[in-house]
Design an enzyme around this catalytic site. Structure first.
Site, PDB file in Angstrom:
ATOM      1  CE  LYS A 132      -4.411   1.141   0.186  1.00 18.56           C
ATOM      2  NZ  LYS A 132      -5.600   0.445  -0.337  1.00 18.56           N
ATOM      3  CG  ASP A 172      -7.282   3.556  -0.756  1.00 18.04           C
ATOM      4  OD1 ASP A 172      -7.775   2.430  -0.646  1.00 18.04           O
ATOM      5  OD2 ASP A 172      -7.333   4.399   0.176  1.00 18.04           O
TER       6      ASP A 172
HETATM    7  P1  NDP Z   1     -12.710   8.095  -2.759  1.00 21.82           P
HETATM    8  O1  NDP Z   1     -11.642   9.088  -2.551  1.00 21.82           O
HETATM    9  O2  NDP Z   1     -13.248   7.887  -4.119  1.00 21.82           O
HETATM   10  O3  NDP Z   1     -13.959   8.445  -1.798  1.00 21.82           O
HETATM   11  C1  NDP Z   1     -13.786   8.515  -0.408  1.00 21.82           C
HETATM   12  C2  NDP Z   1     -15.099   8.927   0.208  1.00 21.82           C
HETATM   13  O4  NDP Z   1     -15.009   8.780   1.604  1.00 21.82           O
HETATM   14  C3  NDP Z   1     -15.443  10.387  -0.049  1.00 21.82           C
HETATM   15  O5  NDP Z   1     -16.841  10.535  -0.072  1.00 21.82           O
HETATM   16  C4  NDP Z   1     -14.827  11.077   1.158  1.00 21.82           C
HETATM   17  O6  NDP Z   1     -15.435  12.340   1.504  1.00 21.82           O
HETATM   18  C5  NDP Z   1     -15.091  10.065   2.249  1.00 21.82           C
HETATM   19  N1  NDP Z   1     -14.035  10.176   3.285  1.00 21.82           N
HETATM   20  C6  NDP Z   1     -12.714   9.962   3.119  1.00 21.82           C
HETATM   21  N2  NDP Z   1     -12.050  10.186   4.256  1.00 21.82           N
HETATM   22  C7  NDP Z   1     -12.982  10.565   5.135  1.00 21.82           C
HETATM   23  C8  NDP Z   1     -12.923  10.937   6.509  1.00 21.82           C
HETATM   24  N3  NDP Z   1     -11.753  10.953   7.173  1.00 21.82           N
HETATM   25  N4  NDP Z   1     -14.089  11.241   7.116  1.00 21.82           N
HETATM   26  C9  NDP Z   1     -15.269  11.211   6.441  1.00 21.82           C
HETATM   27  N5  NDP Z   1     -15.381  10.877   5.141  1.00 21.82           N
HETATM   28  C10 NDP Z   1     -14.260  10.562   4.510  1.00 21.82           C
HETATM   29  O7  NDP Z   1     -12.160   6.706  -2.150  1.00 21.82           O
HETATM   30  P2  NDP Z   1     -12.669   5.235  -2.426  1.00 21.82           P
HETATM   31  O8  NDP Z   1     -14.139   5.221  -2.642  1.00 21.82           O
HETATM   32  O9  NDP Z   1     -11.779   4.640  -3.447  1.00 21.82           O
HETATM   33  O10 NDP Z   1     -12.301   4.506  -1.057  1.00 21.82           O
HETATM   34  C11 NDP Z   1     -13.227   4.416   0.031  1.00 21.82           C
HETATM   35  C12 NDP Z   1     -12.807   3.319   0.981  1.00 21.82           C
HETATM   36  O11 NDP Z   1     -12.792   2.065   0.266  1.00 21.82           O
HETATM   37  C13 NDP Z   1     -11.413   3.440   1.600  1.00 21.82           C
HETATM   38  O12 NDP Z   1     -11.441   2.875   2.894  1.00 21.82           O
HETATM   39  C14 NDP Z   1     -10.550   2.568   0.696  1.00 21.82           C
HETATM   40  O13 NDP Z   1      -9.383   2.117   1.353  1.00 21.82           O
HETATM   41  C15 NDP Z   1     -11.525   1.434   0.429  1.00 21.82           C
HETATM   42  N6  NDP Z   1     -11.246   0.615  -0.737  1.00 21.82           N
HETATM   43  C16 NDP Z   1     -11.161   1.176  -1.978  1.00 21.82           C
HETATM   44  C17 NDP Z   1     -10.926   0.392  -3.081  1.00 21.82           C
HETATM   45  C18 NDP Z   1     -10.933   0.942  -4.466  1.00 21.82           C
HETATM   46  O14 NDP Z   1     -10.907   0.145  -5.414  1.00 21.82           O
HETATM   47  N7  NDP Z   1     -11.011   2.249  -4.665  1.00 21.82           N
HETATM   48  C19 NDP Z   1     -10.674  -1.057  -2.946  1.00 21.82           C
HETATM   49  C20 NDP Z   1     -10.886  -1.574  -1.609  1.00 21.82           C
HETATM   50  C21 NDP Z   1     -11.132  -0.753  -0.564  1.00 21.82           C
HETATM   51  P3  NDP Z   1     -14.596  13.699   1.340  1.00 21.82           P
HETATM   52  O15 NDP Z   1     -14.511  13.940  -0.140  1.00 21.82           O
HETATM   53  O16 NDP Z   1     -15.398  14.726   2.053  1.00 21.82           O
HETATM   54  O17 NDP Z   1     -13.248  13.470   1.958  1.00 21.82           O
END
Ligand code: NDP
Length: 452
Positions: A132, A172
């Protein structure tokens, strides 16, 4: 002979030692404890796994790289961020795992994510190790040109450590198709190689796989459906609460709708929207993917059925299924109690470690089907591995073929977790099933490959 008591004593000592050697990394400690807490039965039953040094090696990354990332904003000001790549375990294949750009990123968070990734990748049954990376760079409010300059500077160091047979990053939080494009361009420029398999999540026209953007969200819904089916229930007609509004959340909503469920919510760090008619996924994509706006804008444009709740948490909305899809530790014991009070039947983690340990125990005690991220969100990395396979063969599969493979892999992961949990005396406990099944595959490879 090793008894369960001996094993427990040894695991407890190891936990203490890991905390001592990795100070101020609470998320890493949490991820390690969560796995070690479930391994006692397999260590007692399979003495070869209790070999001194095996678990110690598993908990120590093979390599950790930390580097400076200087870049200039549109006004010419210089900023200095920190870049990370933790290459945790390559017993099963090249290191594989995403890059996260978020101001909260530090070494402990990247290590927790890399550690989780080892077991998740093992569960897919594919040839990928765990890693990662990321940076404490905050992409919010930055122009495309600033994002590009940051990505180019980040890759100017990262390129030395990655490669299609070595380490293959993906997206991510804060890293999607746009960022992968800039990162890939800089890698190609520095190395003078068209090495498609060095990054996954690429654009469909230049080496990306169909269904990769959708894969994590689609997969976690398939996992939730499989858990419900196991209990004689169908996802169709069920209401769902989804947190986040990024890549994972959007395609979770899309798949829920496709399977006849009703997603009521999504969120970002400013609050959540609840939509009584069910989330309109096209509007969600327009606001979040196309315009890169805030989730409150969805409610402003949706009309009377939707409202924005500033600062609130989606878990207060009653629903049958919960899919936390934003970030770590976003669902605590109080949230879990509210969900259970409101009759939740299944929770599938789209995000990595979104549920605190206390909340997980509460769900399990209440008899809620709980699918941990290692299993439930493995669809993303699985399709990334399929992207690597397509790149290797210089071919591109149809969306239908990739989706069929994804469905097959998610079903196999569900079965593996379910059967492993039963075999080790914890029927219905997907956390134990996922941890032990992932551990067995990695541990077998590590033992076969000697003390390295
Ligand atoms: P994105 O950046 O596309 O979206 C993240 C979302 O989560 C946004 O809506 C963001 O809101 C919110 N968010 C992030 N950090 C925080 C925080 N500290 N508090 C509140 N809201 C938060 O990321 P992904 O959708 O790709 O990833 C989401 C999760 O899924 C993560 O845990 C990631 O590790 C996991 N994941 C992702 C994969 C992938 O293929 N993308 C694969 C497997 C797991 P804001 O814009 O306001 O920050």
């Amino acid at each position: 002979m090793t008894t369960r008591d001996d094993t427990k004593t040894r695991l407890d000592a190891l936990r203490v030692e890991i905390e001592r050697r990795n100070p101020a990394q609470p998320e890493f400690h949490q991820a390690v404890h969560e796995v070690l807490d479930t391994l006692a039965p397999v260590l007692a039953a399979r003495p070869e796994y209790a070999e001194p040094g095996l678990i110690e090696r598993l908990c120590e990354p093979e390599r950790q790289v930390i580097f400076r990332v200087p870049w200039q904003d549109d006004q010419g000001r210089v900023h200095v961020n920190r870049g990370f790549r933790v290459e945790f375990n390559s017993a099963l294949g090249p290191y594989k795992g995403g890059l996260r750009f978020h101001p909260s990123v530090n070494l402990g968070i990247i290590k927790f994510l890399g550690f989780e990734q080892i077991f998740k990748n093992a569960l897919t049954g594919l040839g990928i190790g765990g890693g990662k990376g990321g940076s404490d760079f905050d992409p919010h409010g930055r122009s495309d040109a600033e994002i590009m300059r940051f990505c180019q500077s980040f890759m100017t160091e990262l390129y030395r450590h990655i490669g299609e047979h070595t380490d293959v990053p993906a997206g991510d939080i804060g890293v999607g198709g746009r960022e992968i494009g800039y990162l890939f361009g800089q890698y190609r420029r520095i190395t003078n190689r068209w090495e498609a398999g060095v990054l996954t999540g690429k654009g469909a026209g230049w080496g990306g796989s169909a269904i990769r953007p959708e894969a994590t969200g689609y997969g976690s819904v398939l996992f939730a459906a499989a858990m419900l089916r196991e209990r004689g229930e169908d996802l169709e007609g069920q209401t769902a609460v989804v947190s986040g509004s990024g890549n994972v959340a959007i395609y979770t909503v899309e798949k829920l709708l496709a399977l006849g469920a009703n997603p009521l919510t999504c969120s970002d760090s400013s609050g959540y929207v609840v939509d009584d008619k069910g989330i309109d996924v096209e509007l969600l994509k327009q606001v979040k993917e196309v315009e890169r706006g805030r989730i409150s804008e969805y409610a402003e444009r949706r009309g009377a059925s939707a409202r924005f709740v500033p600062g609130g948490r989606v878990w207060e909305v009653p629903a049958d299924v919960a899919l936390p899809s934003a970030t770590q530790n976003e669902l605590d014991e109080n949230d879990a109690a509210a969900l259970v009070r409101n009759g939740v039947k299944a929770v599938a983690e789209g995000a990595n470690m979104p549920t605190t340990p206390e909340a997980v125990h509460l769900f399990q005690r209440a008899g809620v089907a709980f699918g941990p991220g290692k299993a439930a969100n493995a669809g993303g990395v699985a399709v990334s591995a399929l992207e690597m396979a397509q790149n290797h063969a210089r071919t591109a599969w149809s969306p239908a073929k990739v989706e069929e493979e994804l469905a097959h892999i998610m079903s196999a992961i569900h079965t593996t977790c379910h059967e492993t949990a039963e075999r080790y005396g914890a029927p219905g406990d997907y956390v134990t099933g996922a941890n032990i099944a992932g551990f067995e595959r990695v541990a077998d490879a590590m033992l076969a490959q000697g003390v390295i």
